[in-house]
Write an enzyme that holds these catalytic residues in place. Structure first.
Site, short mmCIF file in Angstrom:
data_model
loop_
_atom_site.label_atom_id
_atom_site.label_comp_id
_atom_site.label_asym_id
_atom_site.label_seq_id
_atom_site.Cartn_x
_atom_site.Cartn_y
_atom_site.Cartn_z
N LYS A 172 -8.53 -13.79 6.30
CA LYS A 172 -8.93 -14.80 5.31
C LYS A 172 -7.99 -16.00 5.26
CE LYS A 172 -7.19 -11.94 1.43
NZ LYS A 172 -6.91 -10.73 2.25
N ASN A 227 -5.43 -17.73 -3.30
CA ASN A 227 -4.51 -16.67 -2.88
C ASN A 227 -3.57 -17.14 -1.77
OD1 ASN A 227 -3.72 -13.84 -3.17
ND2 ASN A 227 -4.59 -13.52 -1.14
N HIS A 285 -5.21 -1.57 -0.36
CA HIS A 285 -4.99 -1.43 -1.80
C HIS A 285 -5.61 -0.14 -2.36
CE1 HIS A 285 -3.45 -5.49 -1.66
NE2 HIS A 285 -4.60 -5.95 -1.24
#
Length: 436
Positions: free
Chosen positions: A116, A139, A184
């Site tokens: 990303k 981000n 995560h």
């Protein structure tokens, strides 16, 4: 209409993002209080002196007295204090939600387990090369709320699953989930919960871009946007041989021969296809797209050549903080000699087993370190285990021969031993440079 004036708003988490929220809300005449679970949070010295600050935990009373809570992406919604506030009917949002309520220019929104940052930056470079006034953040780099202060025509946002959890008003001109792989898992109940957080990016998007080669990137509910896809073959944006050259294609149109792009490797080919699709969805012209593809060489710590000496390449892929990123780095990797692979750090509860076939090839030797080094070493037949990355490098240095590659692609987060993946990559590069 200013909906924040005189509202009592609690901001959870400082740092650059927290400070951007405080600045934005104070300009809206809100009554802001800040809390941070850390005893010495970054940015505390920059907080205006009249803003109350609670450190070392969450202040439940402040939360329950609030009209709204703006939570840091690093704080999970399942945190008991936040659950108590939600049960009391208090709205909990993130900085991206505040941004989306204000932004009036088109947004390109990008998420995914891997790629990303590269895609976000490449789309931004395409826009700039086409003469479009674009701003990049979220981000990556600049907090989204800070972008509102710029006079721009297009926002390009990298968004994490954590940010998307508290975002409800995003209406992207084009949105994509590039890849889905375990990451995560110490925060989510499983892969599907993580996936659903990512898929929120598609809600209300005008164009939805999915990965033809990764079915997990497809929406699980009917979305209103037009759906496009990118992939190696049989996709709207794909690869095809034209006049003897492998080319990046937009349907039947040649975007660029692959050998003219500054980025190389299969994973970067997919990144290029995704970025091109997003750029065209936003109306960025082909000249700008081609210029960026010919000049953009990638980001630091993303499969970056850190050092070359005595015929040995030292590759810094410290940004590979999950299993999927490391798998992408290893797939179709061309190494003439031995691949010395550095693995380890904080695995965030991930399943490392998909790495097994890639790291047990005859030319691969693994050097495992850090918090989850032992678990990674258990997967490999040819492996060594160390406490730190520096110890691993010191050991392997004497074994290197011309044609070898030393690859830091750790499949783990860095925070067990480093401040960030950037610091880990910088330490690797400094150690590599000692091989003169």
């Amino acid at each position: 209409m200013n909906t924040y004036q005189n509202k009592k708003i609690a901001v959870i988490g400082l740092g650059k993002t927290g400070l951007s929220c405080v600045h934005f809300l104070r300009n809206k005449k809100a009554r802001v209080r800040v809390m941070d679970t850390r005893l010495h949070p970054a940015g505390a010295d920059s907080l205006p002196p009249d803003v109350p600050l609670h450190m070392g935990g969450l202040n439940q009373q402040w939360l329950l007295e609030s009209d709204m809570i703006v939570a840091s992406p690093g704080v999970a919604l399942k945190t008991p204090e936040i659950q108590t506030a939600l049960a009391a009917g208090i709205e909990v949002v993130g900085d991206i939600e505040l941004f989306c309520r204000e932004a009036i220019k088109p947004i390109i929104a990008i998420t995914g387990s891997n790629g990303k940052s590269t895609v976000t930056t490449l789309v931004y470079e395409m826009a700039k090369a086409a003469g479009v006034k674009a701003a990049m953040g979220g981000n990556i780099g600049v907090p989204a709320l800070s972008l509102l202060e710029q006079d721009i025509d297009l926002y390009v946002l990298e968004l994490s699953s954590f940010q998307l959890e508290t975002t409800y008003s995003l209406r992207a001109a084009a949105a994509t989930v590039l890849t889905i792989s375990e990451d995560h898992m110490n925060r989510y109940a499983g892969l599907e919960a993580y996936r659903q957080a990512k898929l929120k990016i598609y809600h209300q998007a005008a164009v939805i871009l999915v990965n033809h080669d990764d079915l997990l990137t497809y929406p699980t509910q009917v979305e209103s946007g037009h759906q496009w896809c990118f992939g190696a073959q049989n996709a709207d944006y794909s690869l095809k041989t034209v006049a003897g050259k492998l080319c990046f294609m937009a349907r039947d149109e040649v975007i660029l021969p692959c050998d003219e792009a500054a980025l190389s490797g299969r994973h970067n080919a997919m990144n290029i296809l995704a970025a091109t699709a997003l750029a065209q969805a936003a109306g960025i012209n082909l000249a700008g797209i081609r210029t960026a593809l010919r000049t953009f060489k990638g980001l630091p710590h993303r499969f970056q050549l850190a050092h070359f000496a005595h015929g040995v390449r030292w590759i810094n892929d410290s940004k590979a903080t999950n299993v999927g990123s490391t798998m992408a780095a290893l797939t179709d990797l061309d190494v003439a000699g031995t691949l010395h692979l550095l693995l380890g750090g904080d695995g965030k509860g991930a399943d490392f087993s998909p790495l097994r076939p890639l790291i047990n090839q005859p030319h691969v030797v693994c050097y495992c370190f850090g918090q989850d080094g032992k678990s990674l070493a258990a997967l490999a037949k040819r492996r060594y285990l160390f406490a730190t990355m520096a110890q691993a490098i010191e050991f392997l240095r004497s074994t290197l021969k011309a044609g070898d590659m030393v690859l830091l692609s750790p499949a783990c987060a860095s925070l067990d031993q480093f401040d960030s993946f950037e610091q880990r990559g910088e330490v690797f590069a400094a150690l590599a440079a000692q091989d003169e």
